[in-house]
Enzyme design. Structure first.
Site, mmCIF file in Angstrom:
data_model
loop_
_atom_site.group_PDB
_atom_site.id
_atom_site.type_symbol
_atom_site.label_atom_id
_atom_site.label_comp_id
_atom_site.label_asym_id
_atom_site.label_seq_id
_atom_site.Cartn_x
_atom_site.Cartn_y
_atom_site.Cartn_z
ATOM 1 N N GLN A 14 0.822 -1.223 0.000
ATOM 2 C CA GLN A 14 0.000 0.000 0.000
ATOM 3 C C GLN A 14 0.849 1.264 0.000
ATOM 4 O O GLN A 14 0.674 2.157 -0.827
ATOM 5 C CB GLN A 14 -0.900 0.032 1.243
ATOM 6 N N LEU A 15 1.783 1.348 0.941
ATOM 7 C CA LEU A 15 2.584 2.564 1.078
ATOM 8 C C LEU A 15 3.637 2.669 -0.016
ATOM 9 O O LEU A 15 3.865 3.753 -0.570
ATOM 10 C CB LEU A 15 3.238 2.607 2.463
ATOM 11 N N ASP A 40 13.945 -9.168 -0.606
ATOM 12 C CA ASP A 40 13.033 -9.931 0.248
ATOM 13 C C ASP A 40 13.465 -9.750 1.700
ATOM 14 O O ASP A 40 14.584 -10.127 2.071
ATOM 15 C CB ASP A 40 13.099 -11.409 -0.170
ATOM 16 N N ALA A 64 7.043 -5.086 5.339
ATOM 17 C CA ALA A 64 6.896 -5.575 6.715
ATOM 18 C C ALA A 64 6.089 -6.868 6.715
ATOM 19 O O ALA A 64 5.396 -7.175 5.738
ATOM 20 C CB ALA A 64 6.192 -4.539 7.586
ATOM 21 N N TYR A 65 6.174 -7.581 7.815
ATOM 22 C CA TYR A 65 5.277 -8.707 8.066
ATOM 23 C C TYR A 65 4.073 -8.104 8.784
ATOM 24 O O TYR A 65 4.196 -7.598 9.895
ATOM 25 C CB TYR A 65 5.979 -9.742 8.956
ATOM 26 N N THR A 66 2.895 -8.131 8.154
ATOM 27 C CA THR A 66 1.733 -7.427 8.711
ATOM 28 C C THR A 66 0.557 -8.355 9.049
ATOM 29 O O THR A 66 -0.522 -7.867 9.398
ATOM 30 C CB THR A 66 1.237 -6.343 7.735
ATOM 31 N N THR A 105 4.066 0.825 14.140
ATOM 32 C CA THR A 105 2.635 0.648 14.288
ATOM 33 C C THR A 105 2.122 1.113 15.652
ATOM 34 O O THR A 105 2.874 1.147 16.633
ATOM 35 C CB THR A 105 2.298 -0.853 14.095
ATOM 36 N N ASP A 106 0.834 1.443 15.697
ATOM 37 C CA ASP A 106 0.166 1.731 16.962
ATOM 38 C C ASP A 106 0.154 0.505 17.882
ATOM 39 O O ASP A 106 -0.051 0.621 19.086
ATOM 40 C CB ASP A 106 -1.270 2.208 16.707
ATOM 41 N N TYR A 129 2.986 -9.608 16.909
ATOM 42 C CA TYR A 129 3.278 -8.670 15.817
ATOM 43 C C TYR A 129 3.798 -7.350 16.385
ATOM 44 O O TYR A 129 4.828 -6.819 15.955
ATOM 45 C CB TYR A 129 2.018 -8.452 14.978
#
Length: 295
Positions: A14-15, A40, A64-66, A105-106, A129
């Site tokens: 997305q980003l 990778d 990232a691993y999301t 991340t939050d 995570y």
């Protein structure tokens, strides 16, 4: 003089995608877009040679691993991508005089607060995570104090997989949906986050001292349920959206009940005006409509 080079990892996410869209707006830079097939994050031993090949002035790590719930069972992979790989990129950047920007991340916070989380608040993730992202932050700043970490929350875009696109798909298929109404946060339009990130690059180019942790999210606080209602309203759909509690929707990973980010540092230091999440959402949905019409 040749253009300064910005190497972007995760270029199809997305980003990464939204940053790539800014190449025409920031013609003074050469954008090097690397997706997982080239760089990778699960193979950090290859980073040195890849980065040496491109000789960038900036590394913007959007990969990232999301998979928040999967991380509860994929500890090794989540740690490798979100902690080890970030530390490796921070080290390479430091050793080669490259500016390093990465995202967090939050979910590094426990969600027990009732006031927006500031950039210097202590980290206390409640899921694995979040732990990997917190560890990645600490490693990056320890190895390379010049690193820039941008924490964000509830990211959506016209590209990739996200809450907005999932809701639109489900609302068209179903008569009713249950959506959690007791988690509060600030949605973030990846397009606005990409612009803010380039704002940081421009500030550095102008000689501003920029490092450490920033928060970026769109203005305004909402819940997932109210977010879904707004998506429904914008799309003119009739699906019933039922508010439910977190306890009624159990997931493998715990979610923070309150993860509102205080964005005053990035606003004050960079002079940024952050758009409201509702305006950002409308822009995103108009883009999605245009994409659907053209297909």
């Amino acid at each position: 003089m040749s253009s300064k080079k910005i190497l972007i990892t995760g270029a199809t996410g997305q980003l990464g995608f939204e940053l790539a869209q800014l190449a025409d707006q920031f013609k003074q830079f050469e954008f090097i877009l690397l997706d997982r097939s080239i760089l990778d994050l699960s193979k950090p031993d290859l980073f040195d040679s890849i980065i040496h090949k491109y000789q960038p002035d900036y590394i913007i790590n959007t990969a990232a691993y999301t998979a928040v719930d999967k991380a509860e069972s994929e500890h090794a992979l989540a740690t490798l991508i979100n902690s080890t790989a970030v530390a490796t990129l921070a080290r390479i950047a430091k050793n080669n005089g490259i500016r390093f920007i990465t995202f967090s991340t939050d979910y590094v916070f426990n969600g027990h607060s009732t006031a927006p989380y500031t950039t210097d608040e202590s980290l206390d993730p409640i899921n694995f995570y979040g732990k990997t992202k917190a560890d990645g932050e600490i490693l990056a700043m320890t190895i390379n104090p010049n690193s820039i970490i941008i924490r964000t929350s509830w990211v959506f875009s016209s590209h990739g997989n996200n809450f907005v696109k999932t809701m639109l798909r489900l609302m068209k298929d179903r008569e009713s949906l249950n959506v959690v109404a007791d988690q509060k946060g600030r949605p973030t339009y990846a397009k606005d986050l990409a612009l803010a990130t380039m704002g940081i690059v421009i500030a550095i180019e102008k000689g501003q001292q920029v490092s450490g942790v920033f928060h970026y999210a769109n203005k305004g606080v909402t819940t997932w349920h109210a977010f879904a209602e707004k998506i429904k309203h914008n799309a003119g759909l009739s699906c019933q959206i039922n508010p439910i509690t977190t306890n009624e929707f159990p997931t493998p990973a715990k979610r923070p009940g309150y993860s509102v980010l205080d964005t005053s540092r990035i606003e004050n230091e960079l002079g940024l005006t952050i758009p409201d999440w509702e305006d950002a959402l409308l822009d995103c949905q108009k883009k999605l409509d245009a994409i659907n019409v053209s297909q």
